[in-house]
Design an enzyme around this catalytic site. Sequence first.
Site, PDB file in Angstrom:
ATOM      1  N   GLY A  36      48.679  11.569  36.245  1.00 56.70           N
ATOM      2  CA  GLY A  36      49.672  10.540  35.937  1.00 56.70           C
ATOM      3  C   GLY A  36      49.477   9.344  36.829  1.00 56.70           C
ATOM      4  O   GLY A  36      48.742   9.419  37.812  1.00 56.70           O
ATOM      5  N   PRO A  37      50.151   8.249  36.511  1.00 56.51           N
ATOM      6  CA  PRO A  37      49.945   7.024  37.287  1.00 56.51           C
ATOM      7  C   PRO A  37      50.461   7.152  38.718  1.00 56.51           C
ATOM      8  O   PRO A  37      51.263   8.039  39.029  1.00 56.51           O
ATOM      9  CB  PRO A  37      50.743   5.968  36.508  1.00 56.51           C
ATOM     10  CG  PRO A  37      51.675   6.730  35.640  1.00 56.51           C
ATOM     11  CD  PRO A  37      51.059   8.063  35.382  1.00 56.51           C
ATOM     12  N   SER A  38      50.007   6.267  39.554  1.00 54.53           N
ATOM     13  CA  SER A  38      50.462   6.205  40.932  1.00 54.53           C
ATOM     14  C   SER A  38      51.980   6.046  40.967  1.00 54.53           C
ATOM     15  O   SER A  38      52.547   5.274  40.188  1.00 54.53           O
ATOM     16  CB  SER A  38      49.775   5.028  41.616  1.00 54.53           C
ATOM     17  OG  SER A  38      50.203   4.948  42.936  1.00 54.53           O
ATOM     18  N   GLY A  39      52.643   6.813  41.822  1.00 57.41           N
ATOM     19  CA  GLY A  39      54.088   6.722  41.933  1.00 57.41           C
ATOM     20  C   GLY A  39      54.833   7.626  40.980  1.00 57.41           C
ATOM     21  O   GLY A  39      56.068   7.678  40.990  1.00 57.41           O
ATOM     22  N   GLY A  41      55.097  10.814  40.991  1.00 54.27           N
ATOM     23  CA  GLY A  41      55.747  11.942  41.646  1.00 54.27           C
ATOM     24  C   GLY A  41      54.829  13.130  41.872  1.00 54.27           C
ATOM     25  O   GLY A  41      55.274  14.217  42.259  1.00 54.27           O
ATOM     26  N   LYS A  42      53.534  12.952  41.691  1.00 55.52           N
ATOM     27  CA  LYS A  42      52.578  14.073  41.774  1.00 55.52           C
ATOM     28  C   LYS A  42      52.515  14.679  43.171  1.00 55.52           C
ATOM     29  O   LYS A  42      52.617  15.898  43.335  1.00 55.52           O
ATOM     30  CB  LYS A  42      51.173  13.593  41.341  1.00 55.52           C
ATOM     31  CG  LYS A  42      51.142  12.953  39.954  1.00 55.52           C
ATOM     32  CD  LYS A  42      49.753  12.523  39.543  1.00 55.52           C
ATOM     33  CE  LYS A  42      49.140  11.439  40.429  1.00 55.52           C
ATOM     34  NZ  LYS A  42      49.875  10.146  40.382  1.00 55.52           N
ATOM     35  N   GLU A 165      43.505  14.936  44.779  1.00 51.67           N
ATOM     36  CA  GLU A 165      42.327  14.070  44.582  1.00 51.67           C
ATOM     37  C   GLU A 165      42.750  12.781  43.895  1.00 51.67           C
ATOM     38  O   GLU A 165      41.957  12.113  43.251  1.00 51.67           O
ATOM     39  CB  GLU A 165      41.270  14.777  43.720  1.00 51.67           C
ATOM     40  CG  GLU A 165      40.786  16.089  44.270  1.00 51.67           C
ATOM     41  CD  GLU A 165      39.996  15.921  45.567  1.00 51.67           C
ATOM     42  OE1 GLU A 165      39.609  14.779  45.881  1.00 51.67           O
ATOM     43  OE2 GLU A 165      39.779  16.930  46.255  1.00 51.67           O
TER      44      GLU A 165
HETATM   45  P1  ADP Z   1      52.183  10.017  43.160  1.00 52.82           P
HETATM   46  O1  ADP Z   1      51.623  11.130  43.977  1.00 52.82           O
HETATM   47  O2  ADP Z   1      52.281  10.339  41.705  1.00 52.82           O
HETATM   48  O3  ADP Z   1      51.490   8.715  43.402  1.00 52.82           O
HETATM   49  P2  ADP Z   1      54.447  10.246  44.922  1.00 52.82           P
HETATM   50  O4  ADP Z   1      54.969  11.607  44.765  1.00 52.82           O
HETATM   51  O5  ADP Z   1      53.583   9.959  46.110  1.00 52.82           O
HETATM   52  O6  ADP Z   1      53.701   9.803  43.598  1.00 52.82           O
HETATM   53  O7  ADP Z   1      55.630   9.218  44.978  1.00 52.82           O
HETATM   54  C1  ADP Z   1      56.687   9.185  44.008  1.00 52.82           C
HETATM   55  C2  ADP Z   1      57.719   8.157  44.441  1.00 52.82           C
HETATM   56  O8  ADP Z   1      58.334   8.609  45.643  1.00 52.82           O
HETATM   57  C3  ADP Z   1      57.143   6.798  44.758  1.00 52.82           C
HETATM   58  O9  ADP Z   1      58.076   5.836  44.338  1.00 52.82           O
HETATM   59  C4  ADP Z   1      57.025   6.793  46.259  1.00 52.82           C
HETATM   60  O10 ADP Z   1      57.122   5.498  46.772  1.00 52.82           O
HETATM   61  C5  ADP Z   1      58.192   7.641  46.681  1.00 52.82           C
HETATM   62  N1  ADP Z   1      57.921   8.368  47.943  1.00 52.82           N
HETATM   63  C6  ADP Z   1      56.875   9.197  48.190  1.00 52.82           C
HETATM   64  N2  ADP Z   1      56.956   9.736  49.417  1.00 52.82           N
HETATM   65  C7  ADP Z   1      58.080   9.221  49.961  1.00 52.82           C
HETATM   66  C8  ADP Z   1      58.724   9.408  51.209  1.00 52.82           C
HETATM   67  N3  ADP Z   1      58.233  10.219  52.151  1.00 52.82           N
HETATM   68  N4  ADP Z   1      59.879   8.724  51.425  1.00 52.82           N
HETATM   69  C9  ADP Z   1      60.405   7.919  50.469  1.00 52.82           C
HETATM   70  N5  ADP Z   1      59.846   7.710  49.270  1.00 52.82           N
HETATM   71  C10 ADP Z   1      58.702   8.353  49.012  1.00 52.82           C
END
Ligand code: ADP
Length: 228
Positions: A36-39, A41-42, A165
Amino acid sequence: APAIEFDDVHFGYGADSVLHGVSFAAPRGGRTAIVGPSGAGKSTMLALIERFYDPTAGAVRFGGVDVRRLDRVELRSQIGYVEQDAPVLAGTLRQNLLLATPDATDEQCIRVLHEVNLGEVLNRSPEGLDAAVGEDGVMLSGGERQRLAIARALLAAPPVLLLDESTSSLDGMNEQMLREAIDAVAENRTLIVIAHRLSTVVDSDQIVVVDHGRVVGVGTHSELVAST
Ligand code: ADP
Ligand code: ADP
């Protein structure tokens, strides 16, 4: 029971909700990809499996048991985690491998290097496992560094392996080598791989597509390609 199960999982880091009712089951011994796209929740999903955080609603189950009932140390001892862009530390090849498992033998180190197709790096220096890595020693490509991180995780022989990855931007050759390494380590293990693109995870038993904290598709690569 599935190795890992998300049952209507909701989660937010603060006021902002990140996961909105995620459900899927990762079969024992199977290979599941999260795409899925960046952000989307992966990475957050992987962090919930290891109880860095707990869901605000719903449940994450490990072998059928709600992870909130499991001891964190015991839970994490069952899970290998390879972060994206895992660092290579200044030191020898052996020191890099032994970070989490200081008691592993040279034989075990050599076996896991072969498992991820890195046996050849042992020949790049006459010092073998004692060779320094980096600037003054054995140079590793980005793809080789990722495979070294996977080898490190394998030394603990975890029944479940989580690979992030998602930001890997490897060239064709390194991507192919990474895919082969993932194929090799998938044997006898439950694997969950976060990937950037569908093409990296063609061989998965199941692909879970997430977007904005929701599962928007589940299926094999051919099923998902047929539906788009
Ligand atoms: P992905 O891995 O799909 O790129 P993430 O799970 O890293 O997505 O992030 C999902 C959302 O949660 C994003 O908006 C990110 O900015 C937010 N996020 C990720 N980690 C944190 C954190 N430790 N504190 C606050 N927000 C977070
Ligand atoms: P932040 O974004 O505030 O650093 P994160 O929760 O994203 O917080 O991650 C904290 C650290 O834990 C990061 O270094 C990340 O790589 C690591 N991490 C995240 N998910 C996992 C996981 N499932 N297993 C092990 N380490 C993780």
